[in-house]
Design a protein around this motif. Structure first.
Motif, mmCIF file in Angstrom:
data_model
loop_
_atom_site.group_PDB
_atom_site.id
_atom_site.type_symbol
_atom_site.label_atom_id
_atom_site.label_comp_id
_atom_site.label_asym_id
_atom_site.label_seq_id
_atom_site.Cartn_x
_atom_site.Cartn_y
_atom_site.Cartn_z
ATOM 1 N N GLN A 60 0.831 -1.205 0.000
ATOM 2 C CA GLN A 60 0.000 0.000 0.000
ATOM 3 C C GLN A 60 0.867 1.258 0.000
ATOM 4 O O GLN A 60 0.499 2.261 -0.600
ATOM 5 C CB GLN A 60 -0.913 0.018 1.232
ATOM 6 C CG GLN A 60 -1.996 -1.021 1.216
ATOM 7 C CD GLN A 60 -2.846 -0.948 2.491
ATOM 8 O OE1 GLN A 60 -2.793 0.015 3.242
ATOM 9 N NE2 GLN A 60 -3.624 -1.990 2.729
ATOM 10 N N GLU A 63 1.807 2.025 -3.572
ATOM 11 C CA GLU A 63 0.655 2.538 -4.327
ATOM 12 C C GLU A 63 0.331 3.979 -3.956
ATOM 13 O O GLU A 63 0.118 4.830 -4.828
ATOM 14 C CB GLU A 63 -0.569 1.661 -4.081
ATOM 15 C CG GLU A 63 -0.468 0.265 -4.642
ATOM 16 C CD GLU A 63 -1.600 -0.645 -4.179
ATOM 17 O OE1 GLU A 63 -2.613 -0.137 -3.641
ATOM 18 O OE2 GLU A 63 -1.467 -1.866 -4.350
ATOM 19 N N LEU A 64 0.293 4.255 -2.667
ATOM 20 C CA LEU A 64 -0.038 5.607 -2.225
ATOM 21 C C LEU A 64 1.059 6.604 -2.589
ATOM 22 O O LEU A 64 0.772 7.737 -2.986
ATOM 23 C CB LEU A 64 -0.298 5.621 -0.720
ATOM 24 C CG LEU A 64 -1.585 4.925 -0.286
ATOM 25 C CD1 LEU A 64 -1.617 4.721 1.223
ATOM 26 C CD2 LEU A 64 -2.800 5.712 -0.746
ATOM 27 N N LYS A 67 0.631 7.603 -6.171
ATOM 28 C CA LYS A 67 -0.466 8.557 -6.353
ATOM 29 C C LYS A 67 -0.057 9.954 -5.897
ATOM 30 O O LYS A 67 -0.373 10.944 -6.553
ATOM 31 C CB LYS A 67 -1.705 8.101 -5.569
ATOM 32 C CG LYS A 67 -2.403 6.913 -6.188
ATOM 33 C CD LYS A 67 -3.602 6.496 -5.371
ATOM 34 C CE LYS A 67 -4.284 5.293 -6.006
ATOM 35 N NZ LYS A 67 -5.462 4.859 -5.257
ATOM 36 N N LEU A 68 0.642 10.032 -4.788
ATOM 37 C CA LEU A 68 1.059 11.333 -4.276
ATOM 38 C C LEU A 68 2.124 11.982 -5.166
ATOM 39 O O LEU A 68 2.121 13.195 -5.363
ATOM 40 C CB LEU A 68 1.579 11.196 -2.841
ATOM 41 C CG LEU A 68 0.519 10.825 -1.799
ATOM 42 C CD1 LEU A 68 1.169 10.450 -0.474
ATOM 43 C CD2 LEU A 68 -0.476 11.952 -1.619
ATOM 44 N N LEU A 130 0.643 5.336 6.563
ATOM 45 C CA LEU A 130 -0.456 4.959 5.672
ATOM 46 C C LEU A 130 -1.717 5.771 5.946
ATOM 47 O O LEU A 130 -2.394 6.213 5.009
ATOM 48 C CB LEU A 130 -0.761 3.466 5.800
ATOM 49 C CG LEU A 130 0.235 2.529 5.127
ATOM 50 C CD1 LEU A 130 -0.052 1.086 5.508
ATOM 51 C CD2 LEU A 130 0.201 2.702 3.620
ATOM 52 N N ALA A 133 -1.206 9.193 4.506
ATOM 53 C CA ALA A 133 -1.229 9.166 3.039
ATOM 54 C C ALA A 133 -2.640 8.930 2.517
ATOM 55 O O ALA A 133 -3.069 9.569 1.550
ATOM 56 C CB ALA A 133 -0.282 8.093 2.516
ATOM 57 N N LYS A 134 -3.380 8.032 3.144
ATOM 58 C CA LYS A 134 -4.757 7.779 2.722
ATOM 59 C C LYS A 134 -5.609 9.032 2.874
ATOM 60 O O LYS A 134 -6.439 9.343 2.021
ATOM 61 C CB LYS A 134 -5.366 6.628 3.517
ATOM 62 C CG LYS A 134 -4.818 5.273 3.142
ATOM 63 C CD LYS A 134 -5.371 4.195 4.071
ATOM 64 C CE LYS A 134 -4.725 2.852 3.814
ATOM 65 N NZ LYS A 134 -5.172 1.838 4.785
ATOM 66 N N VAL A 137 -4.626 11.444 0.053
ATOM 67 C CA VAL A 137 -5.168 10.990 -1.231
ATOM 68 C C VAL A 137 -6.678 11.195 -1.242
ATOM 69 O O VAL A 137 -7.251 11.588 -2.257
ATOM 70 C CB VAL A 137 -4.792 9.513 -1.505
ATOM 71 C CG1 VAL A 137 -5.581 8.942 -2.661
ATOM 72 C CG2 VAL A 137 -3.287 9.399 -1.782
ATOM 73 N N THR A 145 -5.982 11.404 -8.545
ATOM 74 C CA THR A 145 -5.632 10.094 -8.017
ATOM 75 C C THR A 145 -5.689 9.004 -9.077
ATOM 76 O O THR A 145 -5.290 7.886 -8.819
ATOM 77 C CB THR A 145 -6.564 9.698 -6.854
ATOM 78 O OG1 THR A 145 -7.908 9.681 -7.322
ATOM 79 C CG2 THR A 145 -6.406 10.656 -5.690
#
Length: 154
Positions: A60, A63-64, A67-68, A130, A133-134, A137, A145
């Motif tokens: 994760q 992935e995050l 995106k960032l 996380l 970051a979530k 996002v 995103t």
């Protein structure tokens, strides 16, 4: 007449007793390991289970972070926090060595308990990164995103 009433009652009691003894464990009750060797084995299994769970979270992170990084102004401090959490996990994996099975069980157990504490600290760091970051996002516009699409002709 009394015998006919006792038969359904006995059947019900037997069925509930069978259910109690067969709760998915083959009729045995879950007990903590009693010998030092069994405790060390259980501790090693627990360390590996936690490692596996954290590795799923590391996916994760990647992935995050992607995106960032794809945003026009990537949040550098948050990316650094994600990277630090991921690096902590990688460092732990590189330094971890399964204890020698010939070593005394109390020594193995002490090492594994120390590893559990290290993983707990990494888990806390990873979860914090996380969650941040979530949240970041989640505040981004939907178009930001989405995965970047290649330009025509590439």
């Amino acid at each position: 007449m009394k015998k006919m009433l006792l038969l359904p009652l006995c059947a019900a009691l037997f069925a509930s007793a069978a259910t109690l003894t067969s709760c998915g464990n083959g009729g045995t009750t879950a007990q903590a390991p009693t010998t030092p060797a069994a405790q060390a084995k259980a501790a090693e299994d627990s360390v590996m289970a936690r490692h596996d769970r954290l590795m799923g979270q590391s996916e994760q992170v990647v992935e995050l972070a992607a995106k960032l990084q794809a945003t026009p102004r990537p949040p550098r401090p948050l990316l650094a926090k994600l990277q630090a959490a991921d690096q902590a996990m990688m460092t732990w994996m590189h330094q971890y060595q399964a204890p020698d099975s010939a070593a005394p069980a109390p020594q193995r157990l002490a090492y594994l308990q120390d590893q559990q504490q290290q993983l707990a600290a990494i888990e806390k760091q990873l979860t914090s990164a996380l969650d941040s970051a979530k949240a970041a996002v989640g505040r981004m516009p939907a178009a930001a995103t989405a995965a970047p699409t290649p330009a025509p002709g590439q």
